[in-house]
Design a protein around this motif. Structure first.
Motif, PDB file in Angstrom:
ATOM      1  N   ILE A  89     -46.671 -26.233  -2.351  1.00 43.77           N
ATOM      2  CA  ILE A  89     -45.923 -24.969  -2.340  1.00 43.77           C
ATOM      3  C   ILE A  89     -44.851 -25.003  -1.256  1.00 43.77           C
ATOM      4  O   ILE A  89     -43.722 -24.545  -1.476  1.00 43.77           O
ATOM      5  CB  ILE A  89     -46.887 -23.786  -2.130  1.00 43.77           C
ATOM      6  CG1 ILE A  89     -47.728 -23.584  -3.392  1.00 43.77           C
ATOM      7  CG2 ILE A  89     -46.127 -22.507  -1.790  1.00 43.77           C
ATOM      8  CD1 ILE A  89     -48.797 -22.539  -3.265  1.00 43.77           C
ATOM      9  N   ARG A  90     -45.192 -25.573  -0.122  1.00 43.34           N
ATOM     10  CA  ARG A  90     -44.193 -25.710   0.953  1.00 43.34           C
ATOM     11  C   ARG A  90     -42.990 -26.506   0.454  1.00 43.34           C
ATOM     12  O   ARG A  90     -41.843 -26.208   0.800  1.00 43.34           O
ATOM     13  CB  ARG A  90     -44.853 -26.403   2.147  1.00 43.34           C
ATOM     14  CG  ARG A  90     -43.941 -26.651   3.335  1.00 43.34           C
ATOM     15  CD  ARG A  90     -43.713 -25.389   4.123  1.00 43.34           C
ATOM     16  NE  ARG A  90     -42.853 -25.632   5.262  1.00 43.34           N
ATOM     17  CZ  ARG A  90     -41.533 -25.602   5.227  1.00 43.34           C
ATOM     18  NH1 ARG A  90     -40.909 -25.351   4.090  1.00 43.34           N
ATOM     19  NH2 ARG A  90     -40.817 -25.812   6.318  1.00 43.34           N
ATOM     20  N   ARG A  91     -43.239 -27.501  -0.387  1.00 43.17           N
ATOM     21  CA  ARG A  91     -42.146 -28.328  -0.930  1.00 43.17           C
ATOM     22  C   ARG A  91     -41.202 -27.507  -1.796  1.00 43.17           C
ATOM     23  O   ARG A  91     -39.977 -27.662  -1.718  1.00 43.17           O
ATOM     24  CB  ARG A  91     -42.720 -29.492  -1.750  1.00 43.17           C
ATOM     25  CG  ARG A  91     -41.652 -30.377  -2.406  1.00 43.17           C
ATOM     26  CD  ARG A  91     -42.263 -31.424  -3.321  1.00 43.17           C
ATOM     27  NE  ARG A  91     -42.881 -30.847  -4.515  1.00 43.17           N
ATOM     28  CZ  ARG A  91     -42.195 -30.448  -5.595  1.00 43.17           C
ATOM     29  NH1 ARG A  91     -40.863 -30.535  -5.636  1.00 43.17           N
ATOM     30  NH2 ARG A  91     -42.843 -29.953  -6.641  1.00 43.17           N
ATOM     31  N   VAL A  92     -41.738 -26.608  -2.639  1.00 42.68           N
ATOM     32  CA  VAL A  92     -40.884 -25.891  -3.583  1.00 42.68           C
ATOM     33  C   VAL A  92     -40.260 -24.637  -2.968  1.00 42.68           C
ATOM     34  O   VAL A  92     -39.416 -24.000  -3.604  1.00 42.68           O
ATOM     35  CB  VAL A  92     -41.649 -25.516  -4.872  1.00 42.68           C
ATOM     36  CG1 VAL A  92     -42.215 -26.761  -5.534  1.00 42.68           C
ATOM     37  CG2 VAL A  92     -42.747 -24.497  -4.606  1.00 42.68           C
ATOM     38  N   LEU A  93     -40.662 -24.265  -1.751  1.00 42.51           N
ATOM     39  CA  LEU A  93     -40.047 -23.121  -1.078  1.00 42.51           C
ATOM     40  C   LEU A  93     -38.717 -23.519  -0.441  1.00 42.51           C
ATOM     41  O   LEU A  93     -38.580 -24.607   0.125  1.00 42.51           O
ATOM     42  CB  LEU A  93     -40.971 -22.587   0.016  1.00 42.51           C
ATOM     43  CG  LEU A  93     -42.031 -21.564  -0.377  1.00 42.51           C
ATOM     44  CD1 LEU A  93     -42.921 -21.267   0.825  1.00 42.51           C
ATOM     45  CD2 LEU A  93     -41.403 -20.286  -0.898  1.00 42.51           C
TER      46      LEU A  93
END
Length: 541
Positions: A89-93
């Motif tokens: 999720i950190r990657r897609v934020l």
């Protein structure tokens, strides 16, 4: 199936919003590019991330049991799987983007003997060390313990490891699926939100940071800058009101009509801020605020109405601020032994809103008034029934009951309940929640509303289907309240036989405003509050 349900719900309640539904599968990667989203929300999701494998497939019983016991080791460990998911999720934020997670508290005070763990169904399961909880689940449930929840400190460590060093923790009463109050545990906005207070006893634990039923975590990476939305709303309110006083809130309540209600102080002035959570709540908030402003021209009514201070919109979030009434809700004063003592005070307020019914002309309910006060709301109420034949039958029967009813038109509060009447020093000090107000309504319906809310407050477990037939028959179980209603009926020029069609009108104006919120898609409540009540009222005719 859930996506199909969501699509149907969005088409009805979010017809102008651009919402894309996606099934991403159970793979380790989300089907989105890097830095794609401003915000990600996970409501009741994180604890299920690791629960994707059936450990009962293949091998002898002993082999399956050993495989389950070993499932908390290595890459299959639930916490490691959750950690990988959070990093994805950190990657897609986007840089500066935010993640919001709602999840049960591993140390929920209810788990200490009041109820089993929400996810595994194991008594004391979440309180045990993970290896013991896993062995307990294997023996009891024939499946490993995979639904990891966390304490406050555990959540903070998990999100820190996942790359979210900026964190703000909220507490949810009573859980995030039955949300009634939000507690601010910080560290963000500690100057705006006072630490939670409690009433002693069990309440000390349910409001405690360690033992609250559920958490909300607002998290961001190291590159997020700027203030919170709440802080920007408060700053905007200070500018619009022209006040230099600091705003600080003691409680954040969540109304069933989907608005946040923040109780606090602007310096020494007690205030209420409401924040609308959707379009229907925004429309209701606007009606409420308009009436508060217009009531300044009605001196007798203005004495019962909160003083409006300001309203505004920040980042498409609508808010309003008003002065808080003194005292507390009348419901806290009522029990079966004290009900009659407040009737004169309530009648005084009824007469402030409708001061001289004897000189108000009586009109037959027909034409434009019939459509406005009965036909249109009835159509909206019956539209939620799946059985169209039954809906047509109910429409015909109820229409015959109401058409031509003699009524007096005037100011109707619309939600004249014991939770909205405020008392101080032994008398009613004011009336809140004017969002359902109708300047050309039927004032007498407020009296029906008051008795209905009183009886259901004092007799827990009763529903509309229990109370409305009593009003319709004029066979109210409390003699003083029966005489009180008969007096108000007489003052409005009505006879006892008019109680039935008036009860129908009260029911309509009670349930129709709720269709903009949960009632329109809550099948159980539709059955209880619409189908059952309509048939009960028809049975009285």
């Amino acid at each position: 199936e859930r996506l199909r349900f969501a699509k149907r719900r969005f088409e009805r309640f979010n017809p102008t919003d651009r919402i894309t539904l996606v099934a991403g599968g159970d793979g380790p990667f989300l089907p989105f590019p890097d830095a794609h989203f401003d915000c990600v929300t996970l409501s009741g999701v994180l604890e299920w991330v690791a629960d994707t494998e059936d450990f009962n497939q293949g091998g002898a019983k002993l082999q399956r049991a050993l495989r389950m016991l070993a499932s908390i080791n290595g890459e299959k460990n639930p916490r490691r799987m959750q950690l990988r998911f959070l990093r994805e999720i950190r990657r897609v934020l986007k840089p500066g983007g935010q993640l919001f997670v709602a999840i049960e508290n591993r140390l929920d005070y209810e788990y200490f003997g009041r109820r089993p763990d929400h996810h595994s169904g194991l008594w004391f399961g979440s309180l045990l060390p993970r290896p013991l909880a896993n062995a307990y689940s294997v023996v009891r449930n024939r499946t490993p313990y995979r639904t990891y929840t966390y304490s406050a400190a555990g959540l903070e460590r998990l999100f820190g490891e996942a790359g979210f060093p900026q964190q703000s923790l909220l507490g949810f009463l009573d859980g995030y699926t039955h949300l009634s109050e939000v507690l601010g545990f910080g560290p963000a906005d500690n100057d705006l939100l006072a630490p939670p207070k409690h009433d002693g006893g069990v309440d000390r634990f349910r409001r405690h940071r360690m033992f609250v039923p559920a958490y909300g975590m607002i998290a961001a990476g190291p590159d997020r800058k700027g203030s919170s939305l709440l802080r920007r709303v408060v700053q905007d309110a200070r500018v619009r009101s022209g006040s230099q006083e600091a705003l600080r809130f003691e409680r954040m309540l969540v109304s069933p009509k989907e608005k946040a209600v923040l109780l606090g102080q602007a310096g020494t002035l007690p205030v209420v801020m409401t924040i609308a959570c959707n379009a229907a709540a925004r429309a209701a908030q606007a009606r409420h605020h308009r009436f508060l402003e217009s009531s300044r021209d009605l001196p007798t009514v203005a004495a019962l109405v909160p003083v409006p201070l300001c309203q505004g919109v920040v980042q498409n979030v609508s808010y309003s601020v008003e002065q808080r009434l003194t005292g507390h809700a009348l419901q806290h004063e009522l029990n079966n032994g004290r009900r009659a003592g407040w009737l004169d005070e309530v009648r005084r307020v009824v007469r402030v809103l409708d001061p001289d019914p004897a000189h108000t002309p009586t009109v037959a309910l027909q034409g434009e008034d019939f459509e406005r006060l009965f036909g249109a709301p009835l159509t909206r109420v019956l539209d939620v029934l799946d059985d169209r034949s039954a809906a047509r039958s109910l429409e015909a029967g109820l229409t015959d009951l109401v058409r031509g009813l003699p009524v007096k038109i005037g100011l109707m509060h619309g939600d004249f309940s014991v939770s909205n009447l405020f008392v101080a020093d032994g008398q009613i000090s004011g009336l809140i929640d004017w969002e359902d107000v109708n300047p050309r309504g039927i004032p007498l319906l407020d009296a029906f509303n008051y008795l209905d809310s009183t009886h259901r407050h004092c007799s827990l477990g009763l529903e509309l289907a229990d109370t409305l037939p009593l009003l319709a028959r004029m066979q109210w179980p409390v003699a003083d309240e029966q005489r009180w209603l008969e007096r108000l009926l007489g003052e409005s020029g009505h006879e006892r036989r008019h109680a039935l069609p008036l009860a129908v009108l009260y029911w309509l104006w009670h349930v129709e405003p709720q269709l903009a919120f949960r009632l329109a898609f809550d099948r159980r409540q539709i059955a209880r509050r619409i189908e059952k009540v309509a048939r009960a009222l028809l049975g009285e005719s």
